[in-house]
Design an enzyme around this catalytic site. Structure first.
Site, PDB file in Angstrom:
ATOM      1  N   LYS A 118       0.849  -1.192   0.000  1.00  0.00           N
ATOM      2  CA  LYS A 118       0.000   0.000   0.000  1.00  0.00           C
ATOM      3  C   LYS A 118       0.886   1.244   0.000  1.00  0.00           C
ATOM      4  O   LYS A 118       1.936   1.263   0.654  1.00  0.00           O
ATOM      5  CB  LYS A 118      -0.895  -0.037   1.241  1.00  0.00           C
ATOM      6  CG  LYS A 118      -1.970   1.049   1.282  1.00  0.00           C
ATOM      7  CD  LYS A 118      -2.887   0.865   2.490  1.00  0.00           C
ATOM      8  CE  LYS A 118      -3.984   1.913   2.575  1.00  0.00           C
ATOM      9  NZ  LYS A 118      -4.871   1.711   3.737  1.00  0.00           N
ATOM     10  N   SER A 150      -9.796   1.682   2.628  1.00  0.00           N
ATOM     11  CA  SER A 150      -8.893   2.427   1.795  1.00  0.00           C
ATOM     12  C   SER A 150      -7.818   1.586   1.102  1.00  0.00           C
ATOM     13  O   SER A 150      -7.204   2.068   0.154  1.00  0.00           O
ATOM     14  CB  SER A 150      -8.201   3.510   2.636  1.00  0.00           C
ATOM     15  OG  SER A 150      -7.394   2.930   3.636  1.00  0.00           O
ATOM     16  N   SER A 158     -10.047  -0.678   6.828  1.00  0.00           N
ATOM     17  CA  SER A 158      -9.420  -0.555   5.504  1.00  0.00           C
ATOM     18  C   SER A 158      -8.683  -1.773   4.971  1.00  0.00           C
ATOM     19  O   SER A 158      -8.293  -1.779   3.808  1.00  0.00           O
ATOM     20  CB  SER A 158      -8.474   0.632   5.491  1.00  0.00           C
ATOM     21  OG  SER A 158      -9.226   1.806   5.309  1.00  0.00           O
TER      22      SER A 158
HETATM   23  N1  GLN Z   1     -13.281   4.002   5.890  1.00  0.00           N
HETATM   24  C1  GLN Z   1     -12.769   4.451   7.153  1.00  0.00           C
HETATM   25  C2  GLN Z   1     -12.353   5.895   7.051  1.00  0.00           C
HETATM   26  O1  GLN Z   1     -12.616   6.472   6.057  1.00  0.00           O
HETATM   27  C3  GLN Z   1     -11.599   3.596   7.566  1.00  0.00           C
HETATM   28  C4  GLN Z   1     -10.370   3.903   6.833  1.00  0.00           C
HETATM   29  C5  GLN Z   1      -9.204   3.090   7.279  1.00  0.00           C
HETATM   30  O2  GLN Z   1      -9.347   2.065   7.926  1.00  0.00           O
HETATM   31  N2  GLN Z   1      -8.038   3.587   6.945  1.00  0.00           N
HETATM   32  O3  GLN Z   1     -11.799   6.464   7.934  1.00  0.00           O
END
Ligand code: GLN
Length: 452
Positions: free
Chosen positions: A58, A133, A157
């Site tokens: 990532k 994400s 994410s």
């Molecule tokens: N979707 C969640 C957010 O927007 C979690 C994102 C994540 O785990 N990095 O914060």
């Protein structure tokens, strides 16, 4: 097998499909091929956990000499001078970095649509999002571009994109894996974890990246097990809790059907399933958005045009800060910085931040109570299968609600895995298994038995 063949195959596959999937932001082709040749010459060490395996990372994991953008304009030219600890660790186990994977900007989002560079597509149906994400990581594994990827999980994410793309994703216990060299979003929640095709591969990759790190004071001094040893296929007598809140309102009927079928299968394997309650679940999403945004507003203060990345072209200092940040950050990142700055400002702190921390404690206690008498907690990873590209992008609140079932796990700091669990609407469903702190072995054991 030769490492060169594996690496060549990864790039061949990427050339075939990545135009459509758009999982990768940066490829490391020359370097990867050179490393593979070198490994082949010295002969792979047989006890290396990931000998010659192509891996995707990532793009919020810093990689020495390999661009690390966090899918943000503000880091468009950021070329780190060191490797994150997890990157060093997979390298020490002889994995080969194929490239950097797309994500929501600074890991803020649930669809990878917040990337400043590209919209990754779900390989199962390219009209749909891969989740986020870590959408690039899950899509790359699902599309067969790599068998191993690392993602990060602050509120879901790793697990949510794994569920949407039909792959296996683990969010380890907070502190299991070093965060050194992981671009910080919300430091009390962030954790790196593996995304793979199988539970077994996942166990190897977690073993490779886990452990105490002198560079991260929140990394835990807890011995790293040989996780693959836990894959016995045996779960007789395993005590499984099914929270009623996880199969209640707002969960898609076809998703519920698949999860119920999975629960019957666990029972058939000898698990003892019992309904329980996590009564404070409903406060998780609001508490998370206060806490995560507050931490983000502080963490992202370092991107000022001076220390990292892109600097706006003006001689006035304040103007330079303003311009660099206005031009460098996308809408969602700005929304979070404003929300977090507001929640932490004097006069509002007690009403929002403090209250959110109190809710977090209650949520943590819910898990502790259930996990006193149960080995794992089981439910869906997400309320629905993957949605369409563009469907939720103008509706942040519905987008946030997508993480209803994953966020409580981060707030409690416990580990959870998402494993593929049939299809709903032709799209993959994820079964989420949640464990005790440092109970990853039990999660792998249960997930493996279910997968077989
Ligand atoms: N979707 C969640 C957010 O927007 C979690 C994102 C994540 O785990 N990095 O914060």
């Amino acid at each position: 097998i030769k490492a060169s063949d594996l690496v060549d195959e990864a790039f061949t596959r990427i050339n075939e499909v990545d135009d459509k999937v758009k999982a990768f932001l940066t490829l490391n082709e020359d370097q990867a091929k050179a490393e593979a040749r070198k490994l082949d010459e010295q002969a792979l060490t047989s006890d290396a956990l990931l000998a010659g395996m192509p891996i995707g990372l990532k793009d919020n994991l810093v990689t020495k000499g390999l661009k690390t953008t966090c899918a943000s304009r503000i880091l468009e030219n950021y070329d780190p001078i060191y490797d994150a600890t997890v990157v060093e660790k997979v390298r020490a186990e002889q994995a080969i970095t194929i490239g950097k994977l797309n994500m929501d900007e600074f890991a803020m989002g649930s669809s990878t649509e917040n990337s400043a560079y590209a919209k990754t597509r779900n390989p199962w149906d390219t009209d749909r999002v891969p989740g986020g994400s870590s959408g690039g990581s899950a899509a790359a594994v699902a599309a067969g571009e790599v068998l191993f990827a690392l993602g990060t999980d602050t509120g879901g994410s790793i697990r949510q994109p794994s569920a949407f793309c039909g792959v296996v994703g683990m969010k380890p216990t907070y502190g299991r894996v070093s965060r050194f060299g992981v671009v910080a979003f919300a430091s009390s929640l962030d954790q790196v974890g593996p995304i793979t095709r199988t539970v077994e591969d996942n166990a190897y990759l977690l073993e490779a990246i886990s452990g105490l790190d002198a560079h991260d004071s929140t990394s835990a001094n807890v011995a790293v097990p040989n996780y693959a040893k836990a894959l016995t296929g045996e779960i007789k007598g395993l005590r499984v809790a099914i929270p009623k809140e996880y199969l209640g309102e707002g969960i898609d009927a076809a998703v519920k059907d698949q999860i119920k079928a999975a629960i019957r299968q666990l029972e058939a394997l000898g698990a003892e399933c019992e309904e329980v309650s996590l009564p404070h679940s409903q406060y998780a999403v609001p508490a998370y958005y206060i806490i995560a945004s507050s931490e983000a507003s502080a963490n992202l203060a370092r991107f000022d045009g001076v220390r990292y990345g892109v600097r706006a072209d003006t001689n006035d200092l304040i103007e330079m800060y303003k311009k660099s940040r206005s031009e460098g950050f996308g809408d969602e990142v700005k929304r979070r910085i404003m929300l977090g700055t507001f929640a932490l400002s004097s006069g509002y702190y007690d009403a929002y931040y403090k209250k959110a921390q109190q809710a977090r404690t209650l949520i943590k206690q819910d898990f502790e109570k259930v996990l006193e008498n149960h080995d794992i907690i089981v439910g869906p990873t997400t309320p629905t299968p993957a949605f369409k590209v563009g469907e939720l992008i103008d509706d942040p609140l519905t987008m946030y609600a997508n993480d209803l079932l994953t966020i409580p796990v981060n707030l409690a700091g416990v580990p959870a895995i998402s494993v593929p669990c049939g299809l709903a609407d032709g799209m993959p469903v994820g079964l989420q298994m949640i464990g005790r702190p440092f109970g990853e072995e039990t999660l792998y054991r249960a997930a493996y038995a279910y997968e077989q």
